[in-house]
Design an enzyme around this catalytic site. Sequence first.
Site, short mmCIF file in Angstrom:
data_model
loop_
_atom_site.label_atom_id
_atom_site.label_comp_id
_atom_site.label_asym_id
_atom_site.label_seq_id
_atom_site.Cartn_x
_atom_site.Cartn_y
_atom_site.Cartn_z
N CYS A 10 -22.71 35.66 -72.05
CA CYS A 10 -21.94 36.73 -71.44
C CYS A 10 -22.65 37.22 -70.17
O CYS A 10 -23.79 36.83 -69.90
CB CYS A 10 -21.76 37.88 -72.42
SG CYS A 10 -23.30 38.55 -73.03
N CYS A 13 -26.17 38.65 -70.41
CA CYS A 13 -27.23 37.69 -70.73
C CYS A 13 -27.67 36.95 -69.47
O CYS A 13 -28.85 36.64 -69.29
CB CYS A 13 -26.73 36.69 -71.77
SG CYS A 13 -25.88 37.49 -73.13
#
Lengths: 77, 348
Positions: A10, A13
């Site tokens: 995502c 991250c």
Amino acid sequence: MLIEVFGPGCAKCQVMEKHAKEAVAQSGVDHQVVKISDYAAMASRGILSTPALAVDGEIKVQGRVASSNEILALIKG
Amino acid sequence: MPENPTQPGFLRRGGWLLLALPLWVFLYTVNHAVSEWIAFRLLGLTPKSHLGDAVAFLFYDTPKVLLLLTLVVFIVTFIQTFVSPTRVRDSLSKRRPGLGNAFASIFGIVTPFCSCSAVPLFIGFLRAGVPLGVTFSFLVAAPMVNEVALGMLFAMFGWKIAAIYAGTGVAIAFTSGLVLGQLRMEHYLEGWVQDALNAPVLGELEDEQITLPARIDLAVQGVKEIVGKVWPYILAGIAVGAFIHGYVPATFMASLLGKSHWYSVPLAVLIGVPLYSNAAGIMPIVDALLGKGAALGSTLAFMMAVIGLSLPETIILRKVMRPRLIATFVGVVALGIVLVGYLFNAIL
């Protein structure tokens, strides 16, 4: 030193991975940054929320994005 | 938390907050007048015309929603620094079904949760001995009773609608978790999950100790992150809202989502599920729908379907659940939303 960034991919991250690489560049030492997106691997490390970051196998941050300065401090720590 | 080398002093941080608050109040107060001035004076549009109303709504709602969102996210993120998934998991692992479902549904509202964390959290809960049904209650409540949506509803429509939203969301999460727990579907978890549940853990992070200035920093960071990420959704939501506000006749909405038709609630859920929006982006649409005579129950069902049952999250959860379990999960939650919609259309 081994720096592991945990996250399924995502946006948060990816930001954490970028910060980790910046921190390594600032430290001037050739630390290794590894991105781990395998859920089974995260489970075996006891990670409950992502993104997470481990330094030399020890989980240091989870559930939030750490700044590159914070990661640098962890590397030098 | 680990110390942050660039942390400024506490006083300086307090000073910024003291400056920001009056500025916020000022902007919020003048917003209505400014929006009318832009639409009717600067752009010379006629008040009460379709275009005039739509444009005025656009210039009024954009700053209003962004201002409210900033304040709500700040407060919510600050509160969230006191709740960690680790703490919630530890407190749930000792609970039985029933009371455990109730706690999980309520914790689901306040725990910081992003759908990309759903899988690690799911496994972590199960491994700590949290029953599957209780874990489901949490997984339903966390996205459905979104803390930002709750704050925004409170700020825009008052405490009654906010309470109805939170109350029904918790009830749906509680009941779905209880039902799913009774179905004993543990063997419909993917094989690797069952392996992971039995594998040893290599050690995990202790809860971080956080100081008050660090909590404020995290709240400010949360505002930057969330407001920075959701503003396109808000603009899209406001554009749709402005269109509904200016051009869609009230009778059309009332006939589609009004309370007199049996199909309005399932229709709202069917439209809502594939739509993916952010909790904040949906608010201007809710605002416009209610203004145009859509029934509260149908609107609530629509909102819950959009933010509580999202396609991306279902795809993520598919990694841990076999199709039959995921279908049961979505079915039970959708049914709960439909029942809530009917209930509120009937009693209000």
